[in-house]
Design a protein around this motif. Structure first.
Motif, PDB file in Angstrom:
ATOM      1  N   LYS A 103       0.832  -1.204   0.000  1.00 55.96           N
ATOM      2  CA  LYS A 103       0.000   0.000   0.000  1.00 55.96           C
ATOM      3  C   LYS A 103       0.866   1.253   0.000  1.00 55.96           C
ATOM      4  N   ALA A 104       1.915   1.237   0.788  1.00 53.60           N
ATOM      5  CA  ALA A 104       2.801   2.404   0.854  1.00 53.60           C
ATOM      6  C   ALA A 104       3.518   2.607  -0.481  1.00 53.60           C
ATOM      7  N   ALA A 105       3.947   1.498  -1.111  1.00 50.70           N
ATOM      8  CA  ALA A 105       4.638   1.610  -2.398  1.00 50.70           C
ATOM      9  C   ALA A 105       3.713   2.165  -3.473  1.00 50.70           C
ATOM     10  N   LEU A 106       2.458   1.725  -3.466  1.00 54.83           N
ATOM     11  CA  LEU A 106       1.495   2.217  -4.452  1.00 54.83           C
ATOM     12  C   LEU A 106       1.166   3.686  -4.223  1.00 54.83           C
ATOM     13  N   ALA A 107       1.040   4.063  -2.969  1.00 55.52           N
ATOM     14  CA  ALA A 107       0.777   5.468  -2.673  1.00 55.52           C
ATOM     15  C   ALA A 107       1.943   6.341  -3.126  1.00 55.52           C
ATOM     16  N   GLY A 108       3.163   5.791  -3.046  1.00 55.94           N
ATOM     17  CA  GLY A 108       4.322   6.532  -3.516  1.00 55.94           C
ATOM     18  C   GLY A 108       4.355   6.656  -5.024  1.00 55.94           C
ATOM     19  N   PHE A 109       3.770   5.679  -5.716  1.00 57.21           N
ATOM     20  CA  PHE A 109       3.712   5.741  -7.179  1.00 57.21           C
ATOM     21  C   PHE A 109       2.860   6.926  -7.614  1.00 57.21           C
ATOM     22  N   SER A 110       1.671   7.036  -7.062  1.00 63.01           N
ATOM     23  CA  SER A 110       0.791   8.172  -7.312  1.00 63.01           C
ATOM     24  C   SER A 110      -0.319   8.157  -6.282  1.00 63.01           C
ATOM     25  N   PRO A 111      -0.606   9.303  -5.670  1.00 61.54           N
ATOM     26  CA  PRO A 111      -1.721   9.349  -4.720  1.00 61.54           C
ATOM     27  C   PRO A 111      -3.073   9.433  -5.414  1.00 61.54           C
ATOM     28  N   ASP A 112      -3.079   9.654  -6.724  1.00 61.17           N
ATOM     29  CA  ASP A 112      -4.328   9.804  -7.472  1.00 61.17           C
ATOM     30  C   ASP A 112      -4.976   8.440  -7.676  1.00 61.17           C
ATOM     31  N   ARG A 113      -6.238   8.326  -7.270  1.00 60.46           N
ATOM     32  CA  ARG A 113      -6.927   7.041  -7.350  1.00 60.46           C
ATOM     33  C   ARG A 113      -7.104   6.566  -8.786  1.00 60.46           C
ATOM     34  N   ARG A 114      -7.229   7.478  -9.729  1.00 62.77           N
ATOM     35  CA  ARG A 114      -7.375   7.092 -11.127  1.00 62.77           C
ATOM     36  C   ARG A 114      -6.110   6.409 -11.641  1.00 62.77           C
ATOM     37  N   ILE A 115      -4.964   6.983 -11.288  1.00 61.80           N
ATOM     38  CA  ILE A 115      -3.693   6.402 -11.724  1.00 61.80           C
ATOM     39  C   ILE A 115      -3.468   5.052 -11.044  1.00 61.80           C
ATOM     40  N   GLN A 116      -3.834   4.963  -9.766  1.00 61.95           N
ATOM     41  CA  GLN A 116      -3.699   3.691  -9.056  1.00 61.95           C
ATOM     42  C   GLN A 116      -4.530   2.598  -9.716  1.00 61.95           C
ATOM     43  N   ALA A 117      -5.767   2.955 -10.128  1.00 64.57           N
ATOM     44  CA  ALA A 117      -6.640   1.971 -10.775  1.00 64.57           C
ATOM     45  C   ALA A 117      -6.037   1.493 -12.094  1.00 64.57           C
ATOM     46  N   LEU A 118      -5.454   2.410 -12.864  1.00 62.72           N
ATOM     47  CA  LEU A 118      -4.819   2.029 -14.128  1.00 62.72           C
ATOM     48  C   LEU A 118      -3.647   1.091 -13.884  1.00 62.72           C
ATOM     49  N   LEU A 119      -2.846   1.404 -12.874  1.00 63.59           N
ATOM     50  CA  LEU A 119      -1.676   0.575 -12.589  1.00 63.59           C
ATOM     51  C   LEU A 119      -2.080  -0.815 -12.108  1.00 63.59           C
ATOM     52  N   ILE A 120      -3.005  -0.864 -11.130  1.00 65.09           N
ATOM     53  CA  ILE A 120      -3.321  -2.139 -10.483  1.00 65.09           C
ATOM     54  C   ILE A 120      -4.267  -2.978 -11.334  1.00 65.09           C
ATOM     55  N   ALA A 121      -5.451  -2.419 -11.643  1.00 61.91           N
ATOM     56  CA  ALA A 121      -6.473  -3.212 -12.322  1.00 61.91           C
ATOM     57  C   ALA A 121      -6.093  -3.513 -13.776  1.00 61.91           C
ATOM     58  N   PHE A 122      -5.647  -2.483 -14.506  1.00 61.08           N
ATOM     59  CA  PHE A 122      -5.367  -2.686 -15.928  1.00 61.08           C
ATOM     60  C   PHE A 122      -3.982  -3.278 -16.154  1.00 61.08           C
ATOM     61  N   GLY A 123      -2.942  -2.653 -15.600  1.00 65.41           N
ATOM     62  CA  GLY A 123      -1.584  -3.102 -15.861  1.00 65.41           C
ATOM     63  C   GLY A 123      -1.226  -4.388 -15.136  1.00 65.41           C
ATOM     64  N   PHE A 124      -1.289  -4.356 -13.796  1.00 66.75           N
ATOM     65  CA  PHE A 124      -0.899  -5.531 -13.023  1.00 66.75           C
ATOM     66  C   PHE A 124      -1.888  -6.669 -13.232  1.00 66.75           C
ATOM     67  N   GLY A 125      -3.185  -6.328 -13.402  1.00 69.91           N
ATOM     68  CA  GLY A 125      -4.171  -7.365 -13.678  1.00 69.91           C
ATOM     69  C   GLY A 125      -3.884  -8.093 -14.974  1.00 69.91           C
ATOM     70  N   ALA A 126      -3.452  -7.351 -16.002  1.00 66.81           N
ATOM     71  CA  ALA A 126      -3.106  -7.980 -17.278  1.00 66.81           C
ATOM     72  C   ALA A 126      -1.892  -8.891 -17.125  1.00 66.81           C
ATOM     73  N   LEU A 127      -0.946  -8.491 -16.299  1.00 67.86           N
ATOM     74  CA  LEU A 127       0.228  -9.327 -16.071  1.00 67.86           C
ATOM     75  C   LEU A 127      -0.176 -10.640 -15.396  1.00 67.86           C
ATOM     76  N   LEU A 128      -1.049 -10.548 -14.383  1.00 67.63           N
ATOM     77  CA  LEU A 128      -1.534 -11.756 -13.723  1.00 67.63           C
ATOM     78  C   LEU A 128      -2.330 -12.625 -14.690  1.00 67.63           C
ATOM     79  N   GLU A 129      -3.135 -11.991 -15.544  1.00 70.27           N
ATOM     80  CA  GLU A 129      -3.889 -12.751 -16.549  1.00 70.27           C
ATOM     81  C   GLU A 129      -2.935 -13.460 -17.494  1.00 70.27           C
ATOM     82  N   GLY A 130      -1.864 -12.799 -17.871  1.00 72.02           N
ATOM     83  CA  GLY A 130      -0.927 -13.379 -18.819  1.00 72.02           C
ATOM     84  C   GLY A 130      -0.208 -14.591 -18.288  1.00 72.02           C
ATOM     85  N   VAL A 131       0.136 -14.573 -17.005  1.00 71.82           N
ATOM     86  CA  VAL A 131       0.916 -15.684 -16.466  1.00 71.82           C
ATOM     87  C   VAL A 131       0.061 -16.733 -15.776  1.00 71.82           C
TER      88      VAL A 131
END
Length: 587
Positions: A103-131
């Motif tokens: 949680k702390a690392a993600l907050a450091g990436f960006s405090p904006d909830r929109r950017i967090q959603a893009l990183l976690i749901a779209f980006g990291f989610g796609a990585l998990l889907e891929g593997v």
């Protein structure tokens, strides 16, 4: 000769299709209209499916019961096995306290909830889907966002929306591999060539959706105006994913599409945030808003970990130390997920790098523990007939127990390794495992019954009736091909299963209608992924991951319209490709 399927049991195709659709109508009505729980809705739909199979299609009671039982078992292995261990993995990170570091690392990436959603749901989610795939991206990313402070229901909706564009290439390209295997004889080509053709076809459809899905997500999260405020992030995230998805699917391999596209999206978003940020940091109503100057100066890269601002020029050495400390902290935080990804990739190394020496091919070693069990009383007892198959063919019923190779088993191994590295004792892991069983009991029941419905409809012929009804649409068939795939994923929760179920029928129907069969097969997979967000077992997994069991009907109402609109978009793209954009079809 076994029991022969009849695809028009009540005398006409469309009347038969209406009858065949009753279990789906019951399921959607109970879940979305009458707001019953997912497991109760699934139970009612299963009873309906059995009644239609026996009394309308004339399926012997013993066969219908056997198909339902095989579906229940298949729901456990491998479907529930995968989803369960994805949730178990997340619960272990929470139990060990490691998730607070994430949680702390993600907050450091960006405090904006929109950017967090893009990183976690779209980006990291796609990585998990891929593997991994199999519902794990929904469970893990929804739980991550909820723990970060996202409203739980909204967290699942975002995870479901994001888990669309990458699904056709999930599990190291498994849906495309399955589609190539079941349709290669119909196309008259080798399996590898068929797989690459379909990979290229979907790779010329889904990038258009990848461009807009991040914007869809932000609109659902924060509204249209807030979406426009972060257009650079949307363009960079969606654009990098779409371009990489197109290039790898067409010129490399379907097995690497999601991994490459996800890394490109996350890397591009990270790079953008080094010198740009939204003018106003958007948070939820209960959180204070923050103002920024709309960009990041070079000194902003040396902000303190608590977000207090840039380190002054008078202390450059301290700033460098702080930055190095945050990098180590970020790596420490993400260690469990790095372990998960490494273990999954190692388990698939033989797929990624064919021709490895036997002692290095971990994939082959794990596959040695796979058992194929013909289901007594059902295996090759049902006979499928044209046009579903080129000629009369016995319908196999084989339960595959990939004891070590299953993504669920691999996730379990990764969880144990990561848990030990995080300091968890064996009794701690056992306690969390038991708690996860209690947490997911209703989701597991839902998954089992949904797969049971699917198997009853498949073996009775009801699913084929629905597919054939769509196939009568002539020149509009490419449009409806997307909805056939959507139906398959809605029923099974899996794009690979939908390709196995409807892929041959799509190819045969296209050949009869003088439409390119590559387009039809690829569209089955591309359209199918849009059914992922409303598949009842995925709704159940998502709701359980955030502790909201029983809220599946609410999730369905929030995602159903998006699912239809996105499937329609795929269908329109396919229709254009069959008429005015025929040069986009690979040959």
């Amino acid at each position: 000769m076994g029991w022969v399927q009849d695809y028009e049991p009540v005398g006409g195709l469309w009347l038969s299709a209406l009858l065949a659709a009753l279990p789906i109508i019951v399921l959607l009505s109970a879940l979305g209209v009458f707001r019953r729980s997912a497991h109760l809705s699934a139970a009612l739909a299963l009873l309906t499916a059995l009644g239609i199979a026996v009394f309308a299609y004339g399926m012997p009671v013993g066969l219908a019961g056997n198909a339902a039982l095989l579906g229940l078992v298949f729901g456990i292995w491998p479907i529930a096995w995968i989803a369960f261990h994805a949730v178990f993995f997340h619960n272990v990170t929470v139990e060990t306290g490691r998730f607070e570091s994430i949680k702390a690392a993600l907050a450091g990436f960006s405090p904006d909830r929109r950017i967090q959603a893009l990183l976690i749901a779209f980006g990291f989610g796609a990585l998990l889907e891929g593997v991994a795939g199999g519902g794990s991206p929904i469970a893990i990313t929804a739980a991550m966002m909820a723990a970060l402070g996202f409203p739980p229901i909204k967290a699942v909706v975002l995870a479901l929306l994001a888990n669309t564009a990458p699904v056709a290439f999930g599990g190291l390209g498994n849906p495309m591999i399955v589609l190539g295997n079941v349709t290669a004889p119909l196309l008259g080509v080798e399996v590898e060539e068929a797989t690459q053709l379909f990979s290229a076809m979907s790779g010329r459809q889904l990038p258009f959706l990848a461009l807009i899905i991040p914007a869809f997500m932000v609109v659902v999260l924060a509204g249209w105006r807030r979406m426009v405020e972060v257009w650079p992030a949307l363009l960079v995230t969606g654009g990098s994913f779409a371009i990489t998805q197109f290039l790898i699917s067409n010129y490399v391999s379907p097995s690497l599409v999601d991994v490459g596209a996800a890394l490109a999206a996350m890397g591009s978003l990270w790079l953008l945030t080094r010198f740009w940020s939204p003018r106003e940091v958007w948070r939820f109503d209960s959180e204070p808003a923050e103002k920024t100057d709309g960009h990041r100066a070079g000194s902003d890269a040396a902000q303190t970990g608590d977000g207090s601002g840039a380190v002054g020029d008078a202390e450059p050495a301290a700033g460098r130390l702080a930055t190095a400390g945050r990098r180590r902290s970020g790596l420490y935080a993400w260690m469990p997920y790095l372990v998960l990804i490494v273990v999954i990739v190692v388990s698939r190394i033989g797929t990624l790098f064919p021709g490895l020496p036997a002692w290095l091919d971990v994939t082959a070693l794990l596959q040695r523990a796979t058992l194929d069990i013909p289901w007594a009383g059902l295996h090759e007892v049902v006979v499928r007939v044209p046009p579903i198959t080129p000629q009369d063919a016995d319908y196999p019923a084989v339960l595959t127990l990939d004891l070590l190779f299953s993504p669920g088993s691999v996730a379990l191994i990764a969880t144990i390794i990561a848990g030990v590295m995080m300091g968890a004792r064996p009794m701690t892991l056992l306690r969390v495992y038991g708690r996860t069983i209690v947490q997911m009991r209703w989701a597991l029941a839902t998954i089992m019954m949904i797969l049971s419905i699917s198997f009853v409809m498949n073996y009775s012929g009801a699913t084929s009736t629905l597919g054939l009804a769509f196939a009568t649409t002539g020149v509009l068939f490419p449009l409806f091909s997307a909805f056939i795939g959507w139906l398959g994923v809605f029923l099974t929760g899996s794009d690979a299963s939908a390709n196995s179920l409807f892929g041959p029928m799509q190819v045969i129907s296209a050949q009869q209608l003088d439409i390119d069969p590559t387009l039809a097969g690829g569209t089955n997979s591309s359209g199918g992924v849009m059914g992922k967000m409303i598949s009842p077992q995925n709704l159940a997994v998502g709701a359980t991951a955030i502790g909201q069991t029983g809220k599946e009907s609410l999730l369905l109402r929030k995602t159903f319209l998006w699912s239809i609109l996105l499937t329609l978009a795929v269908g329109v793209i396919a229709l254009l490709q069959s008429t005015v954009l025929t040069g986009m079809i690979p040959h």
